[in-house]
Design an enzyme around this catalytic site. Structure first.
Site, PDB file in Angstrom:
ATOM      1  CE  LYS A 171      76.790 -34.290  68.949  1.00  0.00           C
ATOM      2  NZ  LYS A 171      76.312 -33.326  67.945  1.00  0.00           N
TER       3      LYS A 171
ATOM      4  NE  ARG B 162      79.647 -35.242  62.851  1.00  0.00           N
ATOM      5  CZ  ARG B 162      80.413 -34.600  63.721  1.00  0.00           C
ATOM      6  NH1 ARG B 162      80.766 -35.148  64.854  1.00  0.00           N
ATOM      7  NH2 ARG B 162      80.833 -33.387  63.456  1.00  0.00           N
TER       8      ARG B 162
ATOM      9  NE  ARG C  64      79.366 -24.147  67.983  1.00  0.00           N
ATOM     10  CZ  ARG C  64      79.314 -25.444  67.677  1.00  0.00           C
ATOM     11  NH1 ARG C  64      78.877 -26.308  68.551  1.00  0.00           N
ATOM     12  NH2 ARG C  64      79.686 -25.871  66.495  1.00  0.00           N
TER      13      ARG C  64
ATOM     14  NE  ARG D 218      83.741 -25.082  66.498  1.00  0.00           N
ATOM     15  CZ  ARG D 218      83.143 -26.259  66.529  1.00  0.00           C
ATOM     16  NH1 ARG D 218      82.717 -26.751  67.669  1.00  0.00           N
ATOM     17  NH2 ARG D 218      82.952 -26.929  65.419  1.00  0.00           N
TER      18      ARG D 218
ATOM     19  NE  ARG E 210      80.919 -27.691  61.069  1.00  0.00           N
ATOM     20  CZ  ARG E 210      80.750 -26.846  62.087  1.00  0.00           C
ATOM     21  NH1 ARG E 210      80.044 -27.213  63.124  1.00  0.00           N
ATOM     22  NH2 ARG E 210      81.282 -25.655  62.051  1.00  0.00           N
TER      23      ARG E 210
HETATM   24  P1  AMP Z   1      82.406 -31.231  65.841  1.00  0.00           P
HETATM   25  O1  AMP Z   1      83.020 -30.384  66.907  1.00  0.00           O
HETATM   26  O2  AMP Z   1      81.877 -32.526  66.382  1.00  0.00           O
HETATM   27  O3  AMP Z   1      81.400 -30.503  65.001  1.00  0.00           O
HETATM   28  O4  AMP Z   1      83.591 -31.662  64.860  1.00  0.00           O
HETATM   29  C1  AMP Z   1      84.354 -30.698  64.167  1.00  0.00           C
HETATM   30  C2  AMP Z   1      84.911 -31.324  62.892  1.00  0.00           C
HETATM   31  O5  AMP Z   1      85.729 -32.466  63.221  1.00  0.00           O
HETATM   32  C3  AMP Z   1      83.858 -31.869  61.936  1.00  0.00           C
HETATM   33  O6  AMP Z   1      83.341 -30.866  61.100  1.00  0.00           O
HETATM   34  C4  AMP Z   1      84.643 -32.933  61.163  1.00  0.00           C
HETATM   35  O7  AMP Z   1      85.483 -32.341  60.203  1.00  0.00           O
HETATM   36  C5  AMP Z   1      85.542 -33.505  62.255  1.00  0.00           C
HETATM   37  N1  AMP Z   1      84.887 -34.672  62.935  1.00  0.00           N
HETATM   38  C6  AMP Z   1      84.467 -34.745  64.238  1.00  0.00           C
HETATM   39  N2  AMP Z   1      83.933 -35.957  64.486  1.00  0.00           N
HETATM   40  C7  AMP Z   1      84.009 -36.674  63.338  1.00  0.00           C
HETATM   41  C8  AMP Z   1      83.596 -37.980  62.953  1.00  0.00           C
HETATM   42  N3  AMP Z   1      82.990 -38.809  63.807  1.00  0.00           N
HETATM   43  N4  AMP Z   1      83.848 -38.381  61.670  1.00  0.00           N
HETATM   44  C9  AMP Z   1      84.471 -37.561  60.794  1.00  0.00           C
HETATM   45  N5  AMP Z   1      84.834 -36.304  61.090  1.00  0.00           N
HETATM   46  C10 AMP Z   1      84.622 -35.849  62.349  1.00  0.00           C
END
Ligand code: AMP
Length: 188
Positions: free
Chosen positions: A15, A91, A130, A132, A143
């Site tokens: 994405k 999400r 990745r 991270r 996750r």
């Molecule tokens: P991402 O980079 O999108 O994988 O987001 C990293 C972390 O941010 C996730 O593992 C969640 O803890 C939090 N996060 C990001 N977007 C959301 C969302 N829409 N709802 C809840 N937590 C989120």
């Protein structure tokens, strides 16, 4: 009229990469909830402090925190003028419902949801590569599991809304992006 886009797909589906391509060609504001949370974490803001324990475990930050943050960002004038491209949000179905009610209150709607479909094995491989800080094998597995359970209802939700476009995200970036453009260039 401004286009409002949603990027859907599990972590590692590409994405973020496709988002980088899209913003070069289309006038949408890229809103990544993961990036906003990470910035708040790095700056140790009140929001960052609230989100930290959930992010560290690979769990979702509670909806009331996330929804308020997204509503605040969507209400800013750059988004109202150019439209948005949400990346990492919604999400779950409750977030999708919140977004719909926010948009209808503001006489807006979702123009298209791009769903990047990628197999589990390729996702795990990409996430491990990745490197991270929150991409350890245990956190990745959690996750993926957490997000997978929430993802299917979202795919259904946007299918029912008639705005879902499924794209095979397991191919070369350029091939994926060609399909993305095809969708975006054919929106009313
Ligand atoms: P991402 O980079 O999108 O994988 O987001 C990293 C972390 O941010 C996730 O593992 C969640 O803890 C939090 N996060 C990001 N977007 C959301 C969302 N829409 N709802 C809840 N937590 C989120």
């Amino acid at each position: 009229m401004a286009k409002n886009l949603i990027l859907l797909g599990l972590p590692g589906a590409g994405k973020g990469t496709q988002a980088d391509f899209i913003v070069k060609d289309y006038p949408v504001v890229h809103i990544s909830t993961g990036d906003i949370f990470r910035t708040n974490l790095a700056n140790n803001t009140e929001l960052g402090q609230k989100a930290r324990e959930f992010m560290d475990a690979g769990d979702l930050v509670p909806d009331e925190i996330t929804n308020a943050m997204v509503a605040d960002r969507l209400s800013q004038s750059d988004v109202e003028e150019a439209g948005f491209m949400l990346d990492g949000y919604p999400r779950n179905e409750a977030q999708a419902e919140f977004l719909d009610s926010y948009l209808s209150d503001n006489n807006q709607a979702v123009s298209a949801t791009l769903y990047f479909e990628v197999s589990d094995s390729l996702l795990r491989q990409r996430l491990l590569g990745r490197g991270r800080a929150d991409d350890t094998p245990e956190v990745i597995d959690n996750r993926l599991a957490v997000n997978k359970a929430a993802n299917l209802p979202l795919v259904d939700y946007y299918q029912r809304a008639g705005v879902l476009h499924t794209i095979d995200g397991g191919r070369q970036l350029a091939d994926v992006y060609r399909d993305v453009k095809e969708v975006l260039d054919n929106l009313d």
